[in-house]
Design an enzyme around this catalytic site. Structure first.
Site, short mmCIF file in Angstrom:
data_model
loop_
_atom_site.label_atom_id
_atom_site.label_comp_id
_atom_site.label_asym_id
_atom_site.label_seq_id
_atom_site.Cartn_x
_atom_site.Cartn_y
_atom_site.Cartn_z
N ARG A 25 -19.90 30.71 -19.43
CA ARG A 25 -20.32 31.34 -18.17
C ARG A 25 -21.42 30.53 -17.50
O ARG A 25 -21.92 30.91 -16.44
CB ARG A 25 -20.80 32.78 -18.43
CG ARG A 25 -19.66 33.69 -18.80
CD ARG A 25 -20.10 35.14 -18.90
NE ARG A 25 -18.93 35.98 -19.16
CZ ARG A 25 -18.97 37.14 -19.81
NH1 ARG A 25 -20.12 37.59 -20.27
NH2 ARG A 25 -17.88 37.83 -20.00
N GLU A 37 -10.86 29.82 -22.18
CA GLU A 37 -9.85 30.88 -22.15
C GLU A 37 -8.75 30.62 -23.19
O GLU A 37 -8.23 31.55 -23.78
CB GLU A 37 -9.25 31.01 -20.74
CG GLU A 37 -10.23 31.58 -19.72
CD GLU A 37 -10.72 32.99 -20.07
OE1 GLU A 37 -10.04 33.71 -20.81
OE2 GLU A 37 -11.81 33.36 -19.59
N GLY A 81 -7.04 28.69 -35.73
CA GLY A 81 -5.70 29.26 -35.83
C GLY A 81 -4.86 29.10 -34.57
O GLY A 81 -5.32 28.53 -33.58
N TYR A 120 -1.81 35.45 -18.60
CA TYR A 120 -3.23 35.66 -18.86
C TYR A 120 -4.06 34.41 -18.51
O TYR A 120 -5.01 34.46 -17.73
CB TYR A 120 -3.50 36.06 -20.33
CG TYR A 120 -4.99 36.09 -20.55
CD1 TYR A 120 -5.74 37.15 -20.07
CD2 TYR A 120 -5.65 35.01 -21.14
CE1 TYR A 120 -7.13 37.15 -20.18
CE2 TYR A 120 -7.02 35.00 -21.25
CZ TYR A 120 -7.75 36.06 -20.77
OH TYR A 120 -9.13 36.04 -20.85
N ASP A 138 -5.89 41.12 -20.64
CA ASP A 138 -5.87 40.94 -22.10
C ASP A 138 -5.93 42.32 -22.77
O ASP A 138 -5.86 43.35 -22.09
CB ASP A 138 -7.02 40.03 -22.54
CG ASP A 138 -8.38 40.67 -22.36
OD1 ASP A 138 -8.46 41.79 -21.79
OD2 ASP A 138 -9.38 40.08 -22.80
N CYS A 191 -16.23 49.99 -23.57
CA CYS A 191 -14.99 50.76 -23.79
C CYS A 191 -14.26 50.17 -25.00
O CYS A 191 -13.15 49.66 -24.90
CB CYS A 191 -14.13 50.71 -22.53
SG CYS A 191 -12.80 51.91 -22.56
N CYS A 198 -19.05 55.95 -23.76
CA CYS A 198 -18.80 56.53 -22.43
C CYS A 198 -20.10 56.90 -21.72
O CYS A 198 -20.20 56.80 -20.50
CB CYS A 198 -17.90 57.75 -22.55
SG CYS A 198 -16.29 57.34 -23.23
#
Ligand code: SF4
Length: 345
Positions: A25, A37, A81, A120, A138, A191, A198
């Protein structure tokens, strides 16, 4: 139905003051955003950070990575991986170097034609690097959207994911890159799958599942299929010159990675001798057992040490093995057996 303006404002405002400070970022270089990504697909942020840092240090420009040797890249990727990711990325980067003079295309259509670029990656890179109005959907985003809309569809279905992508693209604002990252960040930090916070959620007033106290019911999960179990014997075949038989995988998900001979448990030594073109001593020393869990299957491996007088092009000195790219499954087996121990044979 989400009210785009208030929803978007609340989400973006929260993101701008709460986003995690992650290395990718801090850049606006499309190559580095793309690399991050690719690494983040199927892999957690905490795991990706050191790999990302290593790659941008070793391959600081797109051209550096395009010119890199595939084996060196696989070695650097070792442990992350899903090795097809780096092979496809490398091919795509080489194409960008040749066809677009090393500039990542600022045109979604051109970008989507590159190797390994699916919905994506395409949406994420084109929105974050160039602010194209594309969604990046995603697992985190699917979970958030299913709860926000009390969406009872099976989120693992491609048709449902396509529909969610379409829904997001009807509300996505001009700050498309930040918006996508905000949705992902919300899923990763607030979330969350098991215990969503919440009470701290910036878009709580838009959330249908929260209003009906049904948060725990979403996303709807289809019945998990049992992982396939495979049982192998893995062989350390060492000759008198302290060399070990090891070969490069071809044509599967671990293509390009090195592997010890691995056979179904009921394969007999005569068949192995014939296939590998070696003559094995009868003595077989048990080393240990290991288990490796992949996304869809589990390998159970028993490893053995075998001695041979043979030599062919697949034998390499034991002390050079650590330089070869290897899957985590193979590395687990090698950890049982240090190079020094080979000298005691
Ligand atoms: Fe997720 Fe809860 Fe926010 Fe709804 S209110 S989006 S369930 S964190």
């Amino acid at each position: 139905m989400l009210q785009p303006s208030t929803f978007n404002n609340s989400l973006l405002e929260w993101y701008h003051s709460n986003k995690r400070d992650l290395p990718w970022r801090r850049t606006d270089d499309p190559y580095k955003i793309w690399l991050s990504e690719v690494m983040l697909q199927q892999t957690q942020v905490i795991t990706v950070i050191p790999y990302f840092t290593k790659f941008i240090t070793k391959y600081p420009t797109l051209k550096d990575l395009a010119d890199a040797d595939e084996q060196a890249l696989l070695k650097d990727w070792e442990g992350l991986g899903y090795y097809n990711r780096i092979r496809n990325f490398h091919n795509a980067i080489k194409e960008v170097k040749e066809k677009y003079n090393g500039e990542v295309p600022d045109d979604p259509q051109d970008f989507f034609e590159l190797k390994g670029v699916g919905p994506y990656i395409g949406g994420a890179v084109q929105s974050i690097a160039f602010n194209h109005l594309l969604a990046a959907v995603d697992g985190n985003v699917l979970r958030v959207m299913s709860r926000l809309n009390e969406d009872g569809r099976d989120m693992t279905k491609a048709s449902v994911q396509k529909s969610v992508k379409h829904d997001i693209e009807t509300i996505i604002p001009l700050e498309a890159g930040d918006f996508n990252q905000a949705l992902m960040e919300l899923g990763a930090t607030i979330c969350t799958p098991r215990t969503p916070k919440c009470i701290m959620c910036p878009v709580q007033e838009h959330c249908e599942a929260f209003k009906s106290s049904t948060v725990k019911n979403y996303p709807i999960k289809k019945k998990q299929t049992k992982k396939k179990e495979e049982f192998y014997n893995v062989y350390f075949i060492v000759n008198d010159e302290q060399e070990i038989f090891i070969y490069k995988q071809e044509g599967n998900l671990l293509k390009g990675m090195y592997e010890l001979p691995k056979y179904d448990v009921d394969t007999n030594l005569e068949n192995i001798e014939e296939e590998l073109n070696v003559k094995l001593d009868d003595k077989r020393i048990y080393i240990g057992s290991d288990k490796h869990v992949f996304t869809h299957k589990i390998w159970y491996m028993e490893s053995y040490l075998l001695h041979t007088n043979s030599k062919n092009e697949y034998f390499i000195p034991v002390n050079e093995v650590h330089e070869l790219p290897m899957s985590m499954a193979m590395k687990k087996i090698f950890r049982k057996f240090t190079a020094d121990e080979f000298h005691e044979l």
